[in-house]
Design a protein around this motif. Sequence first.
Motif, PDB file in Angstrom:
ATOM      1  N   GLY A  44      -0.968  -7.300  -8.782  1.00 46.49           N
ATOM      2  CA  GLY A  44      -1.024  -8.719  -8.458  1.00 46.49           C
ATOM      3  C   GLY A  44       0.311  -9.235  -7.948  1.00 46.49           C
ATOM      4  N   ALA A  45       1.392  -8.792  -8.591  1.00 47.79           N
ATOM      5  CA  ALA A  45       2.726  -9.204  -8.153  1.00 47.79           C
ATOM      6  C   ALA A  45       3.007  -8.721  -6.736  1.00 47.79           C
ATOM      7  CB  ALA A  45       3.780  -8.653  -9.120  1.00 47.79           C
ATOM      8  N   GLN A  46       2.562  -7.501  -6.412  1.00 49.45           N
ATOM      9  CA  GLN A  46       2.801  -6.961  -5.078  1.00 49.45           C
ATOM     10  C   GLN A  46       1.948  -7.654  -4.021  1.00 49.45           C
ATOM     11  OE1 GLN A  46       5.512  -5.929  -6.354  1.00 49.45           O
ATOM     12  NE2 GLN A  46       5.596  -4.393  -4.742  1.00 49.45           N
ATOM     13  N   VAL A  47       0.742  -8.060  -4.387  1.00 51.31           N
ATOM     14  CA  VAL A  47      -0.089  -8.822  -3.456  1.00 51.31           C
ATOM     15  C   VAL A  47       0.580 -10.177  -3.169  1.00 51.31           C
ATOM     16  CG1 VAL A  47      -2.292 -10.001  -3.139  1.00 51.31           C
ATOM     17  CG2 VAL A  47      -2.245  -7.689  -4.063  1.00 51.31           C
ATOM     18  N   GLY A  48       1.143 -10.784  -4.216  1.00 49.07           N
ATOM     19  CA  GLY A  48       1.883 -12.027  -4.021  1.00 49.07           C
ATOM     20  C   GLY A  48       3.064 -11.813  -3.101  1.00 49.07           C
ATOM     21  N   LEU A  49       3.717 -10.670  -3.254  1.00 48.52           N
ATOM     22  CA  LEU A  49       4.849 -10.335  -2.399  1.00 48.52           C
ATOM     23  C   LEU A  49       4.398 -10.181  -0.946  1.00 48.52           C
ATOM     24  CD1 LEU A  49       7.823  -9.937  -3.184  1.00 48.52           C
ATOM     25  CD2 LEU A  49       7.431  -7.470  -3.072  1.00 48.52           C
ATOM     26  N   CYS A  50       3.210  -9.606  -0.749  1.00 44.48           N
ATOM     27  CA  CYS A  50       2.666  -9.480   0.604  1.00 44.48           C
ATOM     28  C   CYS A  50       2.451 -10.860   1.230  1.00 44.48           C
ATOM     29  CB  CYS A  50       1.342  -8.717   0.575  1.00 44.48           C
ATOM     30  SG  CYS A  50       1.505  -6.948   0.247  1.00 44.48           S
ATOM     31  N   ALA A  51       2.007 -11.809   0.406  1.00 42.96           N
ATOM     32  CA  ALA A  51       1.811 -13.172   0.917  1.00 42.96           C
ATOM     33  C   ALA A  51       3.141 -13.780   1.350  1.00 42.96           C
ATOM     34  CB  ALA A  51       1.153 -14.037  -0.161  1.00 42.96           C
ATOM     35  N   ALA A 151       8.551  -4.979   8.762  1.00 40.91           N
ATOM     36  CA  ALA A 151       8.914  -3.624   8.329  1.00 40.91           C
ATOM     37  C   ALA A 151       9.716  -3.659   7.038  1.00 40.91           C
ATOM     38  CB  ALA A 151       9.707  -2.926   9.429  1.00 40.91           C
ATOM     39  N   LEU A 152      10.699  -4.575   6.975  1.00 36.28           N
ATOM     40  CA  LEU A 152      11.506  -4.694   5.763  1.00 36.28           C
ATOM     41  C   LEU A 152      10.659  -5.177   4.589  1.00 36.28           C
ATOM     42  CD1 LEU A 152      14.673  -6.306   7.387  1.00 36.28           C
ATOM     43  CD2 LEU A 152      14.609  -4.065   6.271  1.00 36.28           C
ATOM     44  N   GLY A 153       9.778  -6.135   4.847  1.00 38.25           N
ATOM     45  CA  GLY A 153       8.907  -6.641   3.789  1.00 38.25           C
ATOM     46  C   GLY A 153       7.962  -5.583   3.268  1.00 38.25           C
ATOM     47  N   LEU A 154       7.402  -4.779   4.176  1.00 34.83           N
ATOM     48  CA  LEU A 154       6.510  -3.699   3.761  1.00 34.83           C
ATOM     49  C   LEU A 154       7.261  -2.675   2.915  1.00 34.83           C
ATOM     50  CD1 LEU A 154       3.741  -2.363   3.897  1.00 34.83           C
ATOM     51  CD2 LEU A 154       4.448  -1.263   6.041  1.00 34.83           C
ATOM     52  N   LEU A 155       8.493  -2.370   3.302  1.00 30.27           N
ATOM     53  CA  LEU A 155       9.305  -1.444   2.508  1.00 30.27           C
ATOM     54  C   LEU A 155       9.558  -2.022   1.120  1.00 30.27           C
ATOM     55  CD1 LEU A 155      10.983   1.114   2.234  1.00 30.27           C
ATOM     56  CD2 LEU A 155      12.905  -0.114   3.283  1.00 30.27           C
ATOM     57  N   ASP A 156       9.804  -3.317   1.052  1.00 32.94           N
ATOM     58  CA  ASP A 156      10.003  -3.996  -0.225  1.00 32.94           C
ATOM     59  C   ASP A 156       8.786  -3.801  -1.121  1.00 32.94           C
ATOM     60  OD1 ASP A 156      10.516  -5.695  -2.330  1.00 32.94           O
ATOM     61  OD2 ASP A 156      10.934  -7.450  -1.099  1.00 32.94           O
ATOM     62  N   VAL A 157       7.602  -4.011  -0.561  1.00 31.79           N
ATOM     63  CA  VAL A 157       6.366  -3.873  -1.333  1.00 31.79           C
ATOM     64  C   VAL A 157       6.184  -2.434  -1.812  1.00 31.79           C
ATOM     65  CG1 VAL A 157       3.850  -4.027  -1.240  1.00 31.79           C
ATOM     66  CG2 VAL A 157       5.244  -5.806  -0.164  1.00 31.79           C
ATOM     67  N   LEU A 158       6.414  -1.467  -0.928  1.00 30.41           N
ATOM     68  CA  LEU A 158       6.234  -0.063  -1.278  1.00 30.41           C
ATOM     69  C   LEU A 158       7.242   0.399  -2.331  1.00 30.41           C
ATOM     70  CD1 LEU A 158       5.525   1.455   2.257  1.00 30.41           C
ATOM     71  CD2 LEU A 158       3.877   0.987   0.432  1.00 30.41           C
ATOM     72  N   LEU A 159       8.468  -0.108  -2.225  1.00 30.51           N
ATOM     73  CA  LEU A 159       9.492   0.285  -3.188  1.00 30.51           C
ATOM     74  C   LEU A 159       9.148  -0.172  -4.600  1.00 30.51           C
ATOM     75  CD1 LEU A 159      12.789  -0.424  -1.191  1.00 30.51           C
ATOM     76  CD2 LEU A 159      11.961   1.813  -1.966  1.00 30.51           C
ATOM     77  N   VAL A 161       6.570   0.283  -6.216  1.00 33.55           N
ATOM     78  CA  VAL A 161       5.771   1.259  -6.958  1.00 33.55           C
ATOM     79  C   VAL A 161       6.611   1.949  -8.033  1.00 33.55           C
ATOM     80  CG1 VAL A 161       4.468   3.414  -6.800  1.00 33.55           C
ATOM     81  CG2 VAL A 161       4.204   1.645  -5.026  1.00 33.55           C
ATOM     82  N   LEU A 162       7.840   2.330  -7.698  1.00 35.15           N
ATOM     83  CA  LEU A 162       8.690   3.052  -8.652  1.00 35.15           C
ATOM     84  C   LEU A 162       9.118   2.194  -9.840  1.00 35.15           C
ATOM     85  CD1 LEU A 162      10.284   5.521  -9.540  1.00 35.15           C
ATOM     86  CD2 LEU A 162      12.136   4.810  -7.998  1.00 35.15           C
ATOM     87  N   PRO A 163       9.767   1.046  -9.619  1.00 36.49           N
ATOM     88  CA  PRO A 163      10.185   0.259 -10.790  1.00 36.49           C
ATOM     89  C   PRO A 163       9.023  -0.252 -11.625  1.00 36.49           C
ATOM     90  CG  PRO A 163      10.594  -0.945  -8.747  1.00 36.49           C
ATOM     91  CD  PRO A 163      10.258   0.453  -8.362  1.00 36.49           C
ATOM     92  N   TRP A 164       7.906  -0.628 -10.978  1.00 32.99           N
ATOM     93  CA  TRP A 164       6.770  -1.103 -11.769  1.00 32.99           C
ATOM     94  C   TRP A 164       6.155   0.029 -12.573  1.00 32.99           C
ATOM     95  CZ3 TRP A 164       8.051  -5.436 -12.596  1.00 32.99           C
ATOM     96  CH2 TRP A 164       8.089  -6.502 -11.720  1.00 32.99           C
ATOM     97  N   SER A 165       6.198   1.254 -12.049  1.00 24.55           N
ATOM     98  CA  SER A 165       5.708   2.404 -12.824  1.00 24.55           C
ATOM     99  C   SER A 165       6.549   2.596 -14.082  1.00 24.55           C
ATOM    100  CB  SER A 165       5.759   3.678 -11.970  1.00 24.55           C
ATOM    101  OG  SER A 165       4.896   3.574 -10.854  1.00 24.55           O
ATOM    102  N   ILE A 166       7.861   2.386 -13.942  1.00 18.38           N
ATOM    103  CA  ILE A 166       8.757   2.511 -15.096  1.00 18.38           C
ATOM    104  C   ILE A 166       8.463   1.426 -16.121  1.00 18.38           C
ATOM    105  CG2 ILE A 166      11.164   2.367 -15.844  1.00 18.38           C
ATOM    106  CD1 ILE A 166      11.951   3.548 -13.124  1.00 18.38           C
ATOM    107  N   VAL A 167       8.248   0.197 -15.649  1.00 22.74           N
ATOM    108  CA  VAL A 167       7.973  -0.927 -16.558  1.00 22.74           C
ATOM    109  C   VAL A 167       6.639  -0.716 -17.276  1.00 22.74           C
ATOM    110  CG1 VAL A 167       7.554  -3.412 -16.706  1.00 22.74           C
ATOM    111  CG2 VAL A 167       9.339  -2.546 -15.196  1.00 22.74           C
ATOM    112  N   VAL A 168       5.620  -0.267 -16.533  1.00 24.30           N
ATOM    113  CA  VAL A 168       4.313  -0.014 -17.153  1.00 24.30           C
ATOM    114  C   VAL A 168       4.428   1.099 -18.193  1.00 24.30           C
ATOM    115  CG1 VAL A 168       1.977   0.858 -16.743  1.00 24.30           C
ATOM    116  CG2 VAL A 168       2.960  -0.845 -15.201  1.00 24.30           C
ATOM    117  N   ALA A 169       5.161   2.164 -17.849  1.00 30.04           N
ATOM    118  CA  ALA A 169       5.349   3.265 -18.801  1.00 30.04           C
ATOM    119  C   ALA A 169       6.067   2.780 -20.055  1.00 30.04           C
ATOM    120  CB  ALA A 169       6.149   4.395 -18.143  1.00 30.04           C
TER     121      ALA A 169
END
Length: 207
Positions: A44-51, A151-159, A161-169
């Motif tokens: 949800g946070a990443q979808v908001g970031l896409c907006a 391009a920069l925004g898309l990279l932001d969204v893709l990046l 994945v790593l920190p949110w995976s750490i937070v979820v873990a």
Amino acid sequence: MTGINWWGFVGVVLVAYLVPGPDFAVVLRSAARRPRAGVAAAAGAQVGLCAHMVLAVVGLSVVLARHPDALTAIRVLGGAYLLYLGGRLIIPTLRRRGRSPAAEEPVSTRSAFAHGLFTNLLNPKAVLFFAAVLPQFVVPGVAPVAVQVAALGLLDVLLGVLPWSIVVALGVRVAGVLRRPRVRRWWDRVTGTALAGLGGGLVLVRE
């Protein structure tokens, strides 16, 4: 777009993700309740970031950043929403003994997704990032500005994945400890207070 400082941008984005803020608190809280809820909150946070990225591409985020009244409205709404989320955690722990109702009720992925989405959409710092920080990495003449921002925004969204995976873990790791009623109550109070504190700070801050 070889002229863009991609590595510098990656460093700034990762620091922004890992500095605790509203999104961090919501994702961690959701993951501690249920792993899938944590993933949904992060999504949800990443979808908001896409907006926010779309707004930046069409230039609206710059307009919002230059009009204090619009940004103030976003800030107050975001603060009020965080106060609401914090209150939902704290109040049940004060009214009953034993396990708090919030702990007993399963957190749906839909609810977690919505919390992550609206927390990000109503975060003025996200608007300012795309309006003030991201443009610093745009290089004139390399490509159309809208293309570089996308391009920069898309990279932001893709990046993310790593920190949110750490937070979820991390949330999953503490979930076992939170099965104890007393620990759960204090966890809800602490995280609720953190969310409410962030919300109060947004509402009360002076421009």
